[in-house]
Design a protein around this motif. Sequence first.
Motif, PDB file in Angstrom:
ATOM      1  N   GLY A  17     -18.197 -80.532 -38.731  1.00 39.55           N
ATOM      2  CA  GLY A  17     -19.079 -80.141 -37.511  1.00 39.55           C
ATOM      3  C   GLY A  17     -19.199 -78.865 -37.126  1.00 39.55           C
ATOM      4  N   GLU A  18     -18.655 -77.905 -37.933  1.00 41.19           N
ATOM      5  CA  GLU A  18     -18.799 -76.424 -37.607  1.00 41.19           C
ATOM      6  C   GLU A  18     -20.219 -76.108 -37.894  1.00 41.19           C
ATOM      7  OE1 GLU A  18     -16.921 -72.228 -38.654  1.00 41.19           O
ATOM      8  OE2 GLU A  18     -16.025 -74.051 -39.596  1.00 41.19           O
ATOM      9  N   PHE A 150     -22.277 -75.816 -61.154  1.00 39.35           N
ATOM     10  CA  PHE A 150     -21.699 -75.158 -59.999  1.00 39.35           C
ATOM     11  C   PHE A 150     -21.973 -73.821 -59.782  1.00 39.35           C
ATOM     12  CE2 PHE A 150     -18.379 -78.519 -60.231  1.00 39.35           C
ATOM     13  CZ  PHE A 150     -18.487 -78.979 -61.573  1.00 39.35           C
ATOM     14  N   MET A 151     -22.446 -74.001 -58.348  1.00 40.60           N
ATOM     15  CA  MET A 151     -23.312 -72.740 -57.662  1.00 40.60           C
ATOM     16  C   MET A 151     -22.473 -72.250 -56.509  1.00 40.60           C
ATOM     17  SD  MET A 151     -27.488 -73.710 -58.104  1.00 40.60           S
ATOM     18  CE  MET A 151     -27.109 -75.206 -57.343  1.00 40.60           C
ATOM     19  N   PRO A 152     -22.493 -70.956 -55.988  1.00 43.58           N
ATOM     20  CA  PRO A 152     -21.672 -70.605 -54.919  1.00 43.58           C
ATOM     21  C   PRO A 152     -22.090 -71.377 -53.655  1.00 43.58           C
ATOM     22  CG  PRO A 152     -22.847 -68.721 -56.152  1.00 43.58           C
ATOM     23  CD  PRO A 152     -23.584 -70.134 -56.676  1.00 43.58           C
ATOM     24  N   GLY A 153     -21.460 -71.185 -52.539  1.00 45.92           N
ATOM     25  CA  GLY A 153     -21.826 -71.933 -51.199  1.00 45.92           C
ATOM     26  C   GLY A 153     -22.880 -71.037 -50.523  1.00 45.92           C
ATOM     27  N   VAL A 154     -22.691 -69.790 -50.543  1.00 50.11           N
ATOM     28  CA  VAL A 154     -23.392 -68.848 -49.573  1.00 50.11           C
ATOM     29  C   VAL A 154     -25.011 -69.102 -49.881  1.00 50.11           C
ATOM     30  CG1 VAL A 154     -23.926 -66.413 -49.392  1.00 50.11           C
ATOM     31  CG2 VAL A 154     -21.720 -66.947 -49.710  1.00 50.11           C
ATOM     32  N   PRO A 155     -25.708 -69.249 -49.204  1.00 56.73           N
ATOM     33  CA  PRO A 155     -27.020 -69.906 -49.211  1.00 56.73           C
ATOM     34  C   PRO A 155     -27.707 -69.098 -50.056  1.00 56.73           C
ATOM     35  CG  PRO A 155     -26.489 -70.562 -46.930  1.00 56.73           C
ATOM     36  CD  PRO A 155     -25.538 -69.593 -47.626  1.00 56.73           C
ATOM     37  N   GLU A 156     -27.894 -67.738 -49.802  1.00 53.27           N
ATOM     38  CA  GLU A 156     -28.737 -66.819 -50.347  1.00 53.27           C
ATOM     39  C   GLU A 156     -28.349 -66.585 -52.010  1.00 53.27           C
ATOM     40  OE1 GLU A 156     -27.947 -62.566 -49.367  1.00 53.27           O
ATOM     41  OE2 GLU A 156     -30.344 -62.336 -49.343  1.00 53.27           O
ATOM     42  N   GLU A 157     -27.206 -66.577 -52.406  1.00 54.52           N
ATOM     43  CA  GLU A 157     -26.659 -66.435 -53.822  1.00 54.52           C
ATOM     44  C   GLU A 157     -26.955 -67.732 -54.509  1.00 54.52           C
ATOM     45  OE1 GLU A 157     -22.541 -65.718 -54.053  1.00 54.52           O
ATOM     46  OE2 GLU A 157     -22.622 -64.133 -52.354  1.00 54.52           O
TER      47      GLU A 157
ATOM     48  N   VAL B 214     -18.177 -69.292 -43.112  1.00 52.29           N
ATOM     49  CA  VAL B 214     -19.067 -68.174 -43.009  1.00 52.29           C
ATOM     50  C   VAL B 214     -20.246 -68.909 -42.157  1.00 52.29           C
ATOM     51  CG1 VAL B 214     -20.487 -66.774 -43.992  1.00 52.29           C
ATOM     52  CG2 VAL B 214     -18.397 -67.300 -45.028  1.00 52.29           C
ATOM     53  N   ASP B 215     -20.675 -68.067 -41.187  1.00 49.81           N
ATOM     54  CA  ASP B 215     -21.831 -68.393 -40.297  1.00 49.81           C
ATOM     55  C   ASP B 215     -22.396 -66.980 -40.384  1.00 49.81           C
ATOM     56  OD1 ASP B 215     -23.638 -69.292 -38.677  1.00 49.81           O
ATOM     57  OD2 ASP B 215     -22.748 -69.253 -37.263  1.00 49.81           O
ATOM     58  N   TYR B 216     -23.435 -66.832 -41.151  1.00 49.83           N
ATOM     59  CA  TYR B 216     -23.946 -65.305 -41.417  1.00 49.83           C
ATOM     60  C   TYR B 216     -24.110 -64.549 -40.198  1.00 49.83           C
ATOM     61  CZ  TYR B 216     -26.102 -61.289 -43.157  1.00 49.83           C
ATOM     62  OH  TYR B 216     -26.363 -59.858 -43.326  1.00 49.83           O
ATOM     63  N   PRO B 217     -23.972 -63.682 -39.811  1.00 47.79           N
ATOM     64  CA  PRO B 217     -22.912 -62.712 -40.595  1.00 47.79           C
ATOM     65  C   PRO B 217     -21.544 -62.631 -40.092  1.00 47.79           C
ATOM     66  CG  PRO B 217     -24.030 -61.458 -38.713  1.00 47.79           C
ATOM     67  CD  PRO B 217     -24.397 -62.860 -38.456  1.00 47.79           C
ATOM     68  N   PHE B 218     -21.028 -63.864 -39.742  1.00 45.28           N
ATOM     69  CA  PHE B 218     -19.520 -63.965 -39.153  1.00 45.28           C
ATOM     70  C   PHE B 218     -18.762 -64.626 -40.400  1.00 45.28           C
ATOM     71  CE2 PHE B 218     -22.268 -64.114 -35.484  1.00 45.28           C
ATOM     72  CZ  PHE B 218     -21.827 -63.064 -34.727  1.00 45.28           C
ATOM     73  N   VAL B 219     -17.556 -64.316 -40.346  1.00 45.24           N
ATOM     74  CA  VAL B 219     -16.508 -65.078 -40.960  1.00 45.24           C
ATOM     75  C   VAL B 219     -15.801 -65.932 -39.859  1.00 45.24           C
ATOM     76  CG1 VAL B 219     -14.452 -64.942 -42.287  1.00 45.24           C
ATOM     77  CG2 VAL B 219     -16.443 -63.642 -42.991  1.00 45.24           C
ATOM     78  N   HIS B 220     -15.700 -67.136 -40.031  1.00 41.22           N
ATOM     79  CA  HIS B 220     -14.810 -67.778 -39.200  1.00 41.22           C
ATOM     80  C   HIS B 220     -13.190 -68.288 -39.830  1.00 41.22           C
ATOM     81  CE1 HIS B 220     -18.406 -69.662 -36.843  1.00 41.22           C
ATOM     82  NE2 HIS B 220     -18.300 -68.499 -36.918  1.00 41.22           N
ATOM     83  N   LEU B 221     -12.345 -67.861 -39.026  1.00 40.63           N
ATOM     84  CA  LEU B 221     -10.969 -68.168 -39.567  1.00 40.63           C
ATOM     85  C   LEU B 221     -10.497 -69.215 -38.825  1.00 40.63           C
ATOM     86  CD1 LEU B 221      -8.209 -67.896 -40.926  1.00 40.63           C
ATOM     87  CD2 LEU B 221      -7.507 -66.211 -39.015  1.00 40.63           C
TER      88      LEU B 221
END
Lengths: 418, 418
Positions: A17-18, A150-157, B214-221
Amino acid sequence: MRLEIAVLAIGDELISGEISDTNTARIANLLRGRGFVVREARCVGDDEARIATALRELARSHQVVLVTGGLGPTRDDLTARAAGQAFERPLILHEEALGLIRDFFHETGLEWDPRNEKQALLPQKALAIPNITGTAPGFWMRHEGCDLVFMPGVPEEMAAMCEREVLPHLEELCGGLAPLQERVLKIFGLSEPRVEGLLDGADLPGEIGTAFGVDYPFVHLKLRLAGERDSALLDRAEGEVRERLGDYIVARDDETLAGNVGRLLTEAGLKLSVAESCTGGLLAEWLTDIPGASNFFDRGAVTYSNEAKNEWLGVSKRILLDQGAVSEDCARAMAMGMRQAARTDLAVAITGIAGPAGGTAEKPVGTVFIALSAGDAEQAKGYRFGGERYKVRRMAACMALEWIRRYLAARGGTRPGR
Amino acid sequence: MRLEIAVLAIGDELISGEISDTNTARIANLLRGRGFVVREARCVGDDEARIATALRELARSHQVVLVTGGLGPTRDDLTARAAGQAFERPLILHEEALGLIRDFFHETGLEWDPRNEKQALLPQKALAIPNITGTAPGFWMRHEGCDLVFMPGVPEEMAAMCEREVLPHLEELCGGLAPLQERVLKIFGLSEPRVEGLLDGADLPGEIGTAFGVDYPFVHLKLRLAGERDSALLDRAEGEVRERLGDYIVARDDETLAGNVGRLLTEAGLKLSVAESCTGGLLAEWLTDIPGASNFFDRGAVTYSNEAKNEWLGVSKRILLDQGAVSEDCARAMAMGMRQAARTDLAVAITGIAGPAGGTAEKPVGTVFIALSAGDAEQAKGYRFGGERYKVRRMAACMALEWIRRYLAARGGTRPGR
């Protein structure tokens, strides 16, 4: 040949849900441009066994599985391990992948972190895919007639890798495709059943399929044409729909209502300024989100306080005292004042109560006044919008855009919805 | 007892790339509040056979399947038919569902449209679920130990139905649960590997699990604690993390950085105004998105043109001519001028080049200057942010918020990241 393609997005944050998974839509968009269609999408968390199960299931029922996420350097990035487990291939330190990672660090001048070596541990016989915008290389493997990418999860990458490295190979795989042609008509001010009712008995060419979607507050009508058929059929269908829905069509395909208004203003050589109270900058943000916004947008005022309305827009203290900031007179004065201050051809103003607090019996939450100053006249009107704060704000900003669009349509001869 | 729960979202628009599925995240959030966890999520298009297959597969491997979408009145709404097909139950005109639809039309004063009768065609032995915010009733059916719950796809209707009608029944099903406790620390200014490196060897209680997002530009721990354990363990873990990451933690749990800044300003009784050029209202929009924003926000200026910067903010023509609108001097003058115009305690200014056009060798795309006027001083600084237009805009607005947060943290004794 039509490929059966599935997408698998991996990450706890996608099912906790995040955040919402946006990669699937992004992949589908990139694929659609080349004529490919996604048949199914799944999300699973950072759980090795569940990832492996999903990979096996999807590989059985699809010819291509596009995977995103879980390639990063931290402990909860498990995709490569899960792929190895799913198809019984040990992980090996992939020399080519390691080289790609080192190159990236070298080129961007980043400090080498040994944790990143983990990103070169790939299943045996996988091919590494370069990542031009980040550290994690992707990889490609084949298992019993299914290609898994298999691709990274960071949308831009992910998007850069998909576009540059993956799509060309997919096209090779199936020897070129006849793309699905689609036209999306974006409708504002009619409900979905109303649209369907108005289209009842419309004489659309038999080859055209239709489907509906909603992107609040818009209804999207999609006209589809499969295979190598003549796109004139889509034009004919669009013409038929326009005859029935007319001016309710406010944008088409990738264009938004704000983008359409920006284009119309640019084409007409007109400048706009906006005065916002309850929308608090949302309208200005939409307009300036368009590259080249400075061609048609001069300035915006987010006049939240009464002082700001008085000082910057010249709204009289009498209006603020007698009618209040949420009133037709105030909206009209804001638009007039804004236009005078900015010396723009048009100015639009929004004032209202977005909630959750601030409503009264007379002016409940959702009460919004919109005004337009253009040509030699001002017009203003009150609305009562439903829903939560973000819905009231969205609806108010859309309605203000729609006022501008209709003004420009009535003024010029151009077709406003195109 | 822990339930195995899956979500199935239905709609062509979800896999065509037109929109992202946000319902899954919304459902997961609602469930998480009650201690439930989503194990898997799927999206399929408006295709009866595929919907039926997904329903059968998910029902086999989960105890609860929550379905959204495809309950509407139009021809491409096929969920009830697919459910009937999947579990071999004929559709019947469900009298109770029909009554719920008629009631909704009656109460809201909407005109009855016979198309809506279709929404009362449900699989045999299904139970209707009332929809308080729309026409389509949901339904609930059981198949071999799996509970399947069908809800509308319109996010607002789905959320209301899930919260009021579905969650209470799920809680009954499993006789109450000990919720998973979670704390999310939102980090700004450190990459994911850097955060993991800083936390290496941290003395977290053994019961605490960690995960990243990750929620750009934040990293969530995310710090997690399963079952009925003492939440003091979470406090201890958070304390340990704060000692290592310190001031990089800018918000916690549901709060955003903008929300945190708004709360700090409100607590300190301070008023803010903002002057934006390249972010075009994004910062004002974030701040006014917070209910009660008028307590701390006075006004914002979206000064896109040089005239606006000169007239509203008093930026001298000399600065605009000699240094240009994208310069440290201009940012500083914008912040000073904004604060004077609005007579607020603080003012922040952003000016830069968001791209894709407008960059030069000296000032490439991504060049952004930020300035803060507060107390008896102004400060200003230049940055070079990477990525596309929306990333530059987001990063610039976040950095401006971070300046305010750090100023307030240094000024007062309160802990800024809480």
